[in-house]
Design a protein around this motif. Structure first.
Motif, PDB file in Angstrom:
ATOM      1  N   ALA A  79      24.963 -15.874 -75.604  1.00 37.49           N
ATOM      2  CA  ALA A  79      23.717 -15.329 -76.150  1.00 37.49           C
ATOM      3  C   ALA A  79      22.668 -15.188 -75.050  1.00 37.49           C
ATOM      4  O   ALA A  79      21.996 -14.150 -74.936  1.00 37.49           O
ATOM      5  CB  ALA A  79      23.193 -16.234 -77.270  1.00 37.49           C
ATOM      6  N   TYR A  80      22.525 -16.225 -74.216  1.00 31.55           N
ATOM      7  CA  TYR A  80      21.605 -16.134 -73.077  1.00 31.55           C
ATOM      8  C   TYR A  80      21.965 -14.932 -72.205  1.00 31.55           C
ATOM      9  O   TYR A  80      21.097 -14.172 -71.770  1.00 31.55           O
ATOM     10  CB  TYR A  80      21.728 -17.382 -72.192  1.00 31.55           C
ATOM     11  CG  TYR A  80      21.219 -18.687 -72.757  1.00 31.55           C
ATOM     12  CD1 TYR A  80      20.256 -18.734 -73.758  1.00 31.55           C
ATOM     13  CD2 TYR A  80      21.682 -19.901 -72.243  1.00 31.55           C
ATOM     14  CE1 TYR A  80      19.793 -19.948 -74.245  1.00 31.55           C
ATOM     15  CE2 TYR A  80      21.221 -21.114 -72.719  1.00 31.55           C
ATOM     16  CZ  TYR A  80      20.281 -21.136 -73.720  1.00 31.55           C
ATOM     17  OH  TYR A  80      19.834 -22.339 -74.177  1.00 31.55           O
ATOM     18  N   MET A  82      23.528 -12.194 -72.928  1.00 30.55           N
ATOM     19  CA  MET A  82      23.239 -10.893 -73.534  1.00 30.55           C
ATOM     20  C   MET A  82      21.783 -10.504 -73.284  1.00 30.55           C
ATOM     21  O   MET A  82      21.478  -9.355 -72.943  1.00 30.55           O
ATOM     22  CB  MET A  82      23.550 -10.938 -75.039  1.00 30.55           C
ATOM     23  CG  MET A  82      25.053 -10.912 -75.322  1.00 30.55           C
ATOM     24  SD  MET A  82      25.487 -11.634 -76.916  1.00 30.55           S
ATOM     25  CE  MET A  82      25.169 -10.264 -77.992  1.00 30.55           C
ATOM     26  N   VAL A  83      20.876 -11.462 -73.460  1.00 28.09           N
ATOM     27  CA  VAL A  83      19.463 -11.161 -73.242  1.00 28.09           C
ATOM     28  C   VAL A  83      19.198 -10.909 -71.753  1.00 28.09           C
ATOM     29  O   VAL A  83      18.515  -9.952 -71.383  1.00 28.09           O
ATOM     30  CB  VAL A  83      18.581 -12.322 -73.768  1.00 28.09           C
ATOM     31  CG1 VAL A  83      17.113 -12.034 -73.506  1.00 28.09           C
ATOM     32  CG2 VAL A  83      18.829 -12.537 -75.254  1.00 28.09           C
ATOM     33  N   ALA A  86      20.643  -7.580 -70.512  1.00 27.41           N
ATOM     34  CA  ALA A  86      19.831  -6.453 -70.985  1.00 27.41           C
ATOM     35  C   ALA A  86      18.644  -6.251 -70.050  1.00 27.41           C
ATOM     36  O   ALA A  86      18.326  -5.121 -69.643  1.00 27.41           O
ATOM     37  CB  ALA A  86      19.361  -6.721 -72.417  1.00 27.41           C
TER      38      ALA A  86
END
Lengths: 233, 59
Positions: A79-80, A82-83, A86
């Motif tokens: 999750a980290y 992915m951010v 981006a």
């Protein structure tokens, strides 16, 4: 583009999350299990008069519990990633160079924003300590992480003292305002265990975030998951 | 004519990067909330040790 972002994020998140989980199980979990002996009341310490041995048998590897920890650590680090990826993709489009080497700095900045900045006032805590309402703490946590992330971007890409002053203000504001604190302290765990837990949690977090940044930069720069270039004719 | 086509292609790819980045970032945030912050008992128990170690507000 979406496939490439997700593929890089899952590769980087799985790799650094696995290492983070192993470091955590080795260095953090025994401290947490030790604290739980006091949380459950199996051990009681009475301040200066305690005669309980500092070394305790906290058991070995628990397949279900520690297996779930490994899975969830890999999910959280994905999750980290992915951010962060981006943001990396947007930065690259504006001329920033993304590689394993520059990714290391991104990872350390991510550690500051997501782990260290909120932990400066809401320290990583062992089970059983007194704390304010969890929803209030979560709101404060997200606000602090968001402001610290913007501050990291201002430090990394901003130009001039206005950007740096803004970054300093964003980093300081949540702590000047203050995190939700408990009314009274009720923690049954010796302070030595609590302090070691916080230090270990930060240390493992920093190592894992540095790796996450480096892996993210590496997989992104290797074009993992990107469509194959059209054959030149 | 050639210049015009290039400009359009570039701006198109610019929009898609922003869109893809926003979408993936939103998915990442969602995953972070589910794994780290939702207080449902099953999720909480499964992720308990990790939440403490990563400094997420727990309990």
């Amino acid at each position: 583009m979406i496939t490439r972002l997700l593929t890089s994020a899952l590769f980087a998140g799985a790799a650094s999350g696995l290492i983070a989980a192993l470091l955590q199980l080795w260095f953090v979990q025994p401290v947490l299990l030790h604290a739980e002996l006091y949380e459950s009341g199996a051990l009681l310490h009475f301040g200066a008069d305690s005669n309980i041995a500092a070394a305790q048998d906290v058991g070995g590897f628990d397949l279900v519990r520690d297996g779930l920890s490994i899975v969830f650590t890999m999910l959280i680090y994905s999750a980290y990633a992915m951010v962060m990826l981006a943001a990396m993709a947007l930065a690259e489009e504006r001329g920033a160079q993304i590689s394993a080497r520059t990714g290391l700095i991104w990872g350390l900045a991510g550690f500051v924003a997501v782990h260290f900045a909120p932990g400066f006032s809401l320290a990583p805590e062992v089970p059983g300590v007194a704390a304010a309402d969890v929803v209030l703490r979560q709101i404060w946590w997200f606000a602090t992480v968001g402001m610290a992330a913007v501050a990291m971007a201002l430090i990394g890409f901003g130009k001039g003292w206005m950007a740096w002053a803004g970054a300093a203000a964003l980093l300081l504001a949540p702590h000047v305002y203050g995190a939700p604190e408990p009314e009274v302290f009720t923690g049954p765990v010796p302070t030595e265990i609590g302090a070691l837990f916080a230090a270990r949690a930060f240390g493992v977090g920093m190592a894992a975030w540095a790796l996450l940044g480096a892996f993210s930069g590496y997989f992104w720069s290797r074009q993992i998951g990107a469509p194959a270039p059209a054959p030149s004719t | 004519m050639t210049t015009q086509t290039q400009t359009i292609t570039q701006s198109k790819s610019g929009i898609s990067t922003l869109g893809a980045a926003l979408l993936v970032a939103a998915m990442g945030l969602g995953l972070m909330v589910v794994t780290g912050h939702v207080q449902a008992a099953t999720l909480h128990d499964a992720a308990h040790d990790v939440r403490h170690a990563t400094g997420f507000p727990c309990h």
